[in-house]
Design a protein around this motif. Sequence first.
Motif, PDB file in Angstrom:
ATOM      1  N   SER A  47       0.078 -18.113 -24.387  1.00  0.00           N
ATOM      2  CA  SER A  47      -0.859 -17.001 -24.547  1.00  0.00           C
ATOM      3  C   SER A  47      -1.678 -17.168 -25.818  1.00  0.00           C
ATOM      4  CB  SER A  47      -0.112 -15.677 -24.602  1.00  0.00           C
ATOM      5  OG  SER A  47       0.581 -15.478 -23.404  1.00  0.00           O
ATOM      6  N   THR A  48      -1.015 -17.644 -26.861  1.00  0.00           N
ATOM      7  CA  THR A  48      -1.731 -17.854 -28.120  1.00  0.00           C
ATOM      8  C   THR A  48      -2.878 -18.835 -27.917  1.00  0.00           C
ATOM      9  OG1 THR A  48       0.372 -17.554 -29.229  1.00  0.00           O
ATOM     10  CG2 THR A  48      -1.405 -18.488 -30.541  1.00  0.00           C
ATOM     11  N   LYS A  71       3.984 -17.964 -40.338  1.00  0.00           N
ATOM     12  CA  LYS A  71       2.851 -17.254 -39.751  1.00  0.00           C
ATOM     13  C   LYS A  71       3.318 -15.917 -39.164  1.00  0.00           C
ATOM     14  CE  LYS A  71       1.437 -18.044 -35.517  1.00  0.00           C
ATOM     15  NZ  LYS A  71       0.866 -18.559 -34.266  1.00  0.00           N
TER      16      LYS A  71
HETATM   17  N1  ATP Z   1       3.732 -24.137 -31.463  1.00  0.00           N
HETATM   18  C1  ATP Z   1       3.441 -22.935 -31.957  1.00  0.00           C
HETATM   19  N2  ATP Z   1       2.648 -22.816 -33.033  1.00  0.00           N
HETATM   20  C2  ATP Z   1       2.354 -21.610 -33.552  1.00  0.00           C
HETATM   21  N3  ATP Z   1       2.819 -20.455 -33.093  1.00  0.00           N
HETATM   22  C3  ATP Z   1       3.619 -20.494 -32.023  1.00  0.00           C
HETATM   23  C4  ATP Z   1       3.967 -21.724 -31.396  1.00  0.00           C
HETATM   24  N4  ATP Z   1       4.769 -21.460 -30.362  1.00  0.00           N
HETATM   25  C5  ATP Z   1       4.923 -20.129 -30.334  1.00  0.00           C
HETATM   26  N5  ATP Z   1       4.245 -19.545 -31.338  1.00  0.00           N
HETATM   27  C6  ATP Z   1       4.192 -18.116 -31.663  1.00  0.00           C
HETATM   28  O1  ATP Z   1       5.224 -17.459 -30.977  1.00  0.00           O
HETATM   29  C7  ATP Z   1       4.763 -16.237 -30.416  1.00  0.00           C
HETATM   30  C8  ATP Z   1       4.932 -16.262 -28.915  1.00  0.00           C
HETATM   31  O2  ATP Z   1       3.997 -17.150 -28.339  1.00  0.00           O
HETATM   32  P1  ATP Z   1       3.104 -16.823 -27.058  1.00  0.00           P
HETATM   33  O3  ATP Z   1       3.127 -15.384 -26.771  1.00  0.00           O
HETATM   34  O4  ATP Z   1       1.795 -17.485 -27.245  1.00  0.00           O
HETATM   35  O5  ATP Z   1       3.957 -17.627 -25.999  1.00  0.00           O
HETATM   36  P2  ATP Z   1       3.849 -17.712 -24.419  1.00  0.00           P
HETATM   37  O6  ATP Z   1       4.021 -19.161 -24.148  1.00  0.00           O
HETATM   38  O7  ATP Z   1       2.648 -17.043 -23.938  1.00  0.00           O
HETATM   39  O8  ATP Z   1       5.146 -16.953 -24.015  1.00  0.00           O
HETATM   40  P3  ATP Z   1       5.490 -16.138 -22.657  1.00  0.00           P
HETATM   41  O9  ATP Z   1       5.877 -17.181 -21.671  1.00  0.00           O
HETATM   42  O10 ATP Z   1       6.655 -15.339 -23.122  1.00  0.00           O
HETATM   43  O11 ATP Z   1       4.297 -15.347 -22.282  1.00  0.00           O
HETATM   44  C9  ATP Z   1       3.320 -16.099 -30.782  1.00  0.00           C
HETATM   45  O12 ATP Z   1       3.200 -15.245 -31.872  1.00  0.00           O
HETATM   46  C10 ATP Z   1       2.900 -17.495 -31.151  1.00  0.00           C
HETATM   47  O13 ATP Z   1       1.901 -17.480 -32.114  1.00  0.00           O
END
Ligand code: ATP
Length: 631
Positions: A109-110, A335
């Motif tokens: 999502s990020t 972060k």
């Molecule tokens: N490799 C990364 N670098 C920076 N931040 C990360 C990373 N992986 C996860 N995060 C942080 O962890 C949190 C969760 O990530 P995010 O919501 O983007 O994951 P997602 O893959 O969409 O998860 P979901 O499957 O639960 O929807 C966010 O705040 C994100 O910024």
Amino acid sequence: MDILRRMAEYRSQEDTLKWEGTFSEYVELVKERPWIAQSAHSRVYNMIKEAGVEDRNGKRDYLFFKNQLFGLEEPLEKLVEEYFHPAARRLDVKKRILLLMGPVSGGKSTLVTMMKRGMENYSRTDKGAVYAIKGCPMHEDPLHLIPHALREDFYKEYGIRIEGNLSPLNLMRLEKEFDGQIENVPVERIFFSEDKRVGIGTFSPSDPKSQDIADLTGSLDFSTIAEYGSESDPRAYRFDGELNKANRGMMEFQEMLKCDEKFLWHLLSLTQEGNFKAGRFALISADEMIVAHTNETEYRSFISNRKNEALHSRIIVMPIPYNLQVTQEEKIYEKLISESDVSDVHIAPHTLRIAAMFTILTRLKEPKRKDIDLIKKMRLYDGEQVEGFNSADLEELKREYEDEGMTGIDPRYVINRISSTIIRKEVSSINALDVLRSLKEGLDQHASITKDVKEAYLGFISLARREFDDMAKKEVQKAFVYSYEESAKTLMDNYLDNVEAYCHKSKLRDPLTGEEMTPDEKLMRSIEEQIGISENAKKAFREEILIRISTYARKGQRFEYQSHDRLREAIQKKLFADLKDVVKITTSSKTPDEQQLKKMNEVIARLIDEHGYNTTSANELLKYVGSLLNR
Ligand SMILES: Nc1ncnc2c1ncn2[C@@H]1O[C@H](COP(=O)(O)OP(=O)(O)OP(=O)(O)O)[C@@H](O)[C@H]1O
Ligand SMILES: [Mg+2]
């Protein structure tokens, strides 16, 4: 007030970006700045490319993602080079849905959010400017107005390929409002905005039964049917579905595979021909990038269903695994903490690193090579030098598993544990032990982990704990020595004086009293024993050192304590062993005397000034190391 002035400035800045003109004026613009006519995919790619690309040992590092996503350089490189880039060049992949597949909280999502915000900003720059037929709910590309018959000529003259048909609504407007005079159709510059639903759409499935395809493709506007007399009059239709609104930009399809199957079929034509069906109209050409995301389990069950084959072949799957580098994981935590409301709590040095070690250990797979353990693998992955291994070994390890990083602990879990520690303890400072304890407790409540996995995770907590013990001891020992180098040198000089006297069967002279002394056998042995030199071997060792010294002297070189590997090791070990007692006694004394108190305060001051501790965490560290040394 400053913010009010800044807002006014911002508004007038936005105003200067606006542009409106006729189609003929737009064509002039395109002549001067052909890039404004680029496709949505090309715009996305250029946005990423223009943020900068760094070369890192033959691999490309796209800076666009740099300040939000850590440790994902390789998957992102693949994503850019296997999807964005070819899609930008109008290759077939652009019609495919991009499906990001990865574990929970792995940054999918990020990544999508970054792209959306990026597109919003990019459309406000010169390079990323977008123009559309004014008043069109789908912000249709003005060049669609050019009839097919003339497009080849247009290409010859302008070098721009036009794809897609004029939408039913604009076709009708052209006839009714502009009498077929294409030149007079108004065009305006548009600015992507998710909030205003311009060029950026988001779709997330709701209850499959009530899910309405209208959410994607718009719906009939019953209030205007009477006015226009027919359901098939495009003016009686609201082109306000997410696919419509995302035209020219991108659409995020959240949890796509959770959608009802029937629903997904509607995507087929979109992914086949780049157009979709809405109402009773001819197909509508879509110029937009569709990004969906899902996790591995959902994806596996999707592809195992034969009925999905057609759709499956129209999806490009890009894995977004977890980060596998300790240092990058630490940055993720930093972060997340800086964004949270516990950001003012003091976090003792090494705390996040230790938590990150645990996390990375849960994500790494056991090396198939027998000569390396998990901790060493973790270090190599993090770019550390590990004795006996080089970069070829690292590449080999990475190749051992295709799908590493798809399982393990997610960053959100760790951050939740850290926050709950802070909140529960109501403290202003936390350390690595607090966090490890909390991670351990959390495993009991963690849904979805089996007994075996839990067992393994507990093992990783112990490993991380051991790493912390080492770090803690070294940190305290270093803080105890005023200057490590100086102490090592003094100790060696002392040792060499004694060795010389011993070998030459002479006496030493006390520098203060001038008194003659026999060589200090106890001192020499205490150093030699550190590296296992036996009573029988001591003479040979001492003689060898003297020979080494004279060799150095003949060459006009100074013999330092580093000049002899084994001697250096012995000196180091001896220094730490000596310290051990001081540290042990000083740190564990219940009623420290004046001397000890002074030393403690010195050490604490050094930990605070030079190593980033605060009073609480420095005291906790000392106490902990004291207990370690007394075991
Ligand atoms: N490799 C990364 N670098 C920076 N931040 C990360 C990373 N992986 C996860 N995060 C942080 O962890 C949190 C969760 O990530 P995010 O919501 O983007 O994951 P997602 O893959 O969409 O998860 P979901 O499957 O639960 O929807 C966010 O705040 C994100 O910024
Ligand atoms: Mg998500």
